[in-house]
Write an enzyme that holds these catalytic residues in place. Structure first.
Site, PDB file in Angstrom:
ATOM      1  CG  ASP A  13     -20.822 -67.724  14.448  1.00 43.80           C
ATOM      2  OD1 ASP A  13     -20.044 -67.030  13.754  1.00 43.80           O
ATOM      3  OD2 ASP A  13     -20.842 -67.672  15.692  1.00 43.80           O
ATOM      4  CG  ASN A  15     -17.804 -69.144   7.842  1.00 44.09           C
ATOM      5  OD1 ASN A  15     -18.212 -70.265   8.108  1.00 44.09           O
ATOM      6  ND2 ASN A  15     -18.469 -68.291   7.077  1.00 44.09           N
ATOM      7  NE  ARG A  26     -12.442 -63.105  10.591  1.00 48.12           N
ATOM      8  CZ  ARG A  26     -13.066 -63.685  11.631  1.00 48.12           C
ATOM      9  NH1 ARG A  26     -12.374 -64.268  12.585  1.00 48.12           N
ATOM     10  NH2 ARG A  26     -14.380 -63.666  11.712  1.00 48.12           N
ATOM     11  CG  HIS A  30     -15.968 -65.470   5.486  1.00 46.66           C
ATOM     12  ND1 HIS A  30     -16.740 -65.744   6.585  1.00 46.66           N
ATOM     13  CD2 HIS A  30     -15.210 -64.392   5.834  1.00 46.66           C
ATOM     14  CE1 HIS A  30     -16.472 -64.876   7.556  1.00 46.66           C
ATOM     15  NE2 HIS A  30     -15.538 -64.052   7.123  1.00 46.66           N
ATOM     16  CB  SER A  59     -27.315 -54.705  11.316  1.00 40.97           C
ATOM     17  OG  SER A  59     -28.583 -55.108  10.892  1.00 40.97           O
ATOM     18  CG  LEU A 124     -36.008 -74.185   0.151  1.00 45.43           C
ATOM     19  CD1 LEU A 124     -36.653 -74.833   1.377  1.00 45.43           C
ATOM     20  CD2 LEU A 124     -34.501 -74.458   0.143  1.00 45.43           C
TER      21      LEU A 124
END
Ligand code: IPE
Ligand code: IPE
Ligand code: MG
Length: 248
Positions: A13, A15, A26, A30, A59, A124
């Site tokens: 969180d 960005n 924005r 991102h 969501s 991983l």
């Protein structure tokens, strides 16, 4: 390093705030989130973390302005195209969790291809949460159980935690041990509601584009210093009973 978490989950969180602070759109924030994302994957793999789950799009994020949603979706497609060869070369097994029906056909195709290509990798376990909500996850599992009950293949009394968990998106992945959230907010925002039941929570004030190895190390050090009691007393823990609770 001792006491490495088996499963790390990160809410990436900040960005948007990073972009605003730098006077850029924005979408550029991102994009700037890609570098710490690569770093987190590499570092977790290097440290022997078994599973890493990254919260990329919730969501509820569908309710953002359409241009931001579409720039994110484009970024997801482009990043997958760019990163998948290297992930595969590093033996990372990639899976997506979330309501993928809502994603574009193009993105769904990339996701299916990435999952298929890396399915046999033994490195991983990387889960990318996209169009994901913890409540949605629980509801889709409940729907499947209801279908099984009404078809007569199981009875209500057959539903236990193990059966429920086997229908969640993270089936086969251990519970989250360490949940990290950057950007300074101290909330869950509908991330892993089931698997985070006993996670240690690390909140970092750093905005995601600036999240670096030092900050990841700080989160691991925090985890290393926690006493995880799983409801037991300290005396029980000293007697080595914690594993019985975790793996009944
Ligand atoms: C996280 O950064 C990325 C997504 C939710 C897709 P934000 O976009 O939420 O950044 P802030 O919280 O507005 O700074
Ligand atoms: C959580 O961040 C979702 C992701 C990082 C993908 P949000 O920015 O959507 O969360 P809120 O709105 O601050 O709770
Ligand atoms: Mg946010």
């Amino acid at each position: 390093m001792t006491n490495v978490p088996r499963h790390v989950a990160i809410t990436m969180d900040g960005n948007g705030r990073w972009a605003t602070a730098h006077g850029v759109p924005r979408a550029a924030g991102h994009r700037a989130g890609l570098k710490p994302t690569r770093m987190a994957i590499q570092e977790c793999a290097r440290r022997g973390v078994e599973a890493l789950t990254l919260f990329a799009f919730s969501s509820e994020n569908w309710n953002r302005p359409p241009d931001e949603v579409s720039s994110l979706m484009t970024l997801f497609v482009d990043s997958l195209d760019r990163e998948i060869d290297e992930l595969h070369a590093n033996r990372v097994r990639v899976r997506f969790i979330g309501d993928r029906k809502l994603l574009s056909v193009r993105l769904q195709a990339r996701i299916a291809a990435a999952e298929q290509r890396t399915a046999a990798n033994d490195g991983l376990k990387l889960q990318i949460a996209m169009s994901y909500g913890g409540r949605w996850d629980i509801v889709q599992a409940a729907q499947e159980l209801a279908r099984q009950c009404s078809s007569g293949s199981i009875r209500a009394a057959d539903i236990d935690e193990a059966r429920f968990a086997s229908l969640l998106q993270l089936a086969g992945v251990p519970d989250a041990d360490l949940m990290i959230r950057t950007g300074g907010e101290q909330r869950i925002s509908n991330f892993l509601l089931w698997h985070g039941a006993y996670a240690e929570l690390y909140f970092s004030p750093v905005l995601w584009p600036e999240f670096d190895v030092a900050e990841l190390e700080a989160a691991f050090a925090f985890f290393g210093g926690r006493e995880r009691r799983f409801g037991l007393t300290q005396a029980q823990l000293a007697a080595g009973e914690a594993m019985k609770v975790r793996e009944p």
